[in-house]
Design an enzyme around this catalytic site. Structure first.
Site, mmCIF file in Angstrom:
data_model
loop_
_atom_site.group_PDB
_atom_site.id
_atom_site.type_symbol
_atom_site.label_atom_id
_atom_site.label_comp_id
_atom_site.label_asym_id
_atom_site.label_seq_id
_atom_site.Cartn_x
_atom_site.Cartn_y
_atom_site.Cartn_z
ATOM 1 N N SER A 48 0.835 -1.191 0.000
ATOM 2 C CA SER A 48 0.000 0.000 0.000
ATOM 3 C C SER A 48 0.879 1.254 0.000
ATOM 4 C CB SER A 48 -0.960 -0.045 1.198
ATOM 5 O OG SER A 48 -1.957 0.940 1.104
ATOM 6 N N ASP A 152 -8.851 -7.080 -3.755
ATOM 7 C CA ASP A 152 -8.376 -5.783 -3.256
ATOM 8 C C ASP A 152 -9.245 -4.676 -3.844
ATOM 9 O OD1 ASP A 152 -7.019 -3.485 -2.481
ATOM 10 O OD2 ASP A 152 -5.044 -4.368 -2.800
ATOM 11 N N HIS A 187 -6.713 -6.497 0.575
ATOM 12 C CA HIS A 187 -5.633 -5.502 0.631
ATOM 13 C C HIS A 187 -4.796 -5.812 1.862
ATOM 14 C CE1 HIS A 187 -3.821 -1.716 -0.534
ATOM 15 N NE2 HIS A 187 -3.897 -1.281 0.716
#
Length: 357
Positions: A48, A152, A187
């Site tokens: 991320s 995700d 995610h």
């Protein structure tokens, strides 16, 4: 990472005028050890915001970085607004933030050509020509690992695909790039046996997909490795980040970080360094040591002479989810060697490279 909302990040961006300098060192916490590490073979990874930071550190210091893993992240410089060079300060940061969320996470600006990979390549070349990042030639032999989970919804797969295209346009041979995009992960960082169910997105952003992502990352970067240890035999050390923060102004970093050192690296073997950047909402203040100890990097470190560095970003008014700076909240130089967070981590590498005391 918890869902990153434009509103939450915008509130932080509006608080730029009230940033306080980072705190000085804490003498009660251990110092980062000097291990005579070979930092010419450094590698980086991140998830991320950490993925974006891994790419930024790699591009800034490609002379010493041999490879990078971009997990649920996009191409270098994706968030920078077209107006950044002519409207510096908080205004540019707010524009960058909007582009970061909408264009570089959700892919909501695709109709307007964002991410524009060709423009990002030109931007990178311009920074290299100005000497603000290492020469592009040093990047072309790097080995790259990219990952996007099919579940995700925070950083959608099209954004990671843009990173794949970016590295190819920068001259990295396609044979040097591995792109894993067929796993039903949310995610999160993926493991073989630890964390939430594979499809989840939630604290601590570590999921069990029956896949050893740490091993996948390190093998892609370094080639064949000795088998992983069932239990790490080395030491996880909380160290004082303060000495590296002093004099840097706003860094957006925690007072302490963590380093894992295998016994061989402490006793005299020459070891390489892998830098593992956490994601938003995944620093130690938010999730404890889950990412650090469950990612699996330490298990691979012992037999392969790898020191694992886990620097820590902090939660603050400007950065309410403890993200790494990939939209400019620490200053306009955030993509270059002069970026506060990049300078801090580079100084950590220099300390790890010093002769054992």
């Amino acid at each position: 990472m918890r869902a990153v909302t434009a509103r939450a990040l915008a509130i932080g961006a509006l608080a730029l005028v009230t940033i306080s300098p980072s705190r000085a060192g804490d003498s009660s916490v251990a110092k980062l050890p000097q291990l005579a590490a070979d930092i010419s073979q450094t590698s980086v990874s991140g998830i991320s915001s950490g993925a974006y930071m891994a790419g930024q550190f790699q591009i800034a210091h490609s002379k010493i970085v041999t490879g990078a893993a971009i997990i649920a992240g996009g191409p270098y410089g994706c968030a920078e607004s077209a107006f950044a060079d002519i409207m510096p300060g908080p205004g540019a940061t707010i524009l960058n933030l909007s582009k970061a969320v909408n264009g570089c996470m959700l892919n909501a600006l695709a109709l307007w050509g964002v991410p524009d990979v060709d423009q990002l390549v030109r931007k990178t070349e311009k920074l290299a020509d100005a000497g603000r990042i290492d020469p592009i030639a040093d990047l072309k032999n790097d080995r790259i690992y990219l990952f996007s989970g099919t579940n995700d919804r925070t950083v959608v797969p099209a954004i990671v695909t843009a990173a794949f295209d970016y590295y190819k346009r920068m001259g990295v041979p396609e044979k040097n790039i591995t792109y894993v995009s067929d796993m039903p992960a949310g995610h999160a960082f993926v493991t073989e046996a630890d964390g939430l169910a594979c499809e989840n997105t939630g604290n601590p952003y570590v999921v069990d997909c029956d896949y050893d992502q740490a091993g996948g990352v390190l093998k892609q970067i370094y080639g064949d490795l000795a088998p992983r240890s069932a239990t790490p035999a080395g030491t996880f050390t909380e160290f004082d980040q303060g000495p590296f923060l002093n004099g840097e102004g706003n860094t957006g970093m925690e007072p302490t970080g963590v380093v894992y050192a295998p016994p061989a690296c402490v006793k005299g073997e020459t070891c390489r360094v892998h830098i593992a950047y956490h994601g938003c909402g995944q620093n130690r203040s938010s999730t404890g040591d889950a990412f650090i100890k469950e990612s699996g990097y330490a298990n691979w470190a012992d037999a392969n002479r790898l020191v694992i560095l886990f620097p820590q970003a902090s939660v603050s008014a400007v950065n309410p989810q403890g993200c790494w700076d990939w939209w400019g909240y620490t200053g306009a130089n955030y993509l270059t060697r002069d970026a506060a967070q990049i300078r801090v981590v580079y100084k950590m590498l220099e300390t790890l490279a010093k002769p054992r005391s």
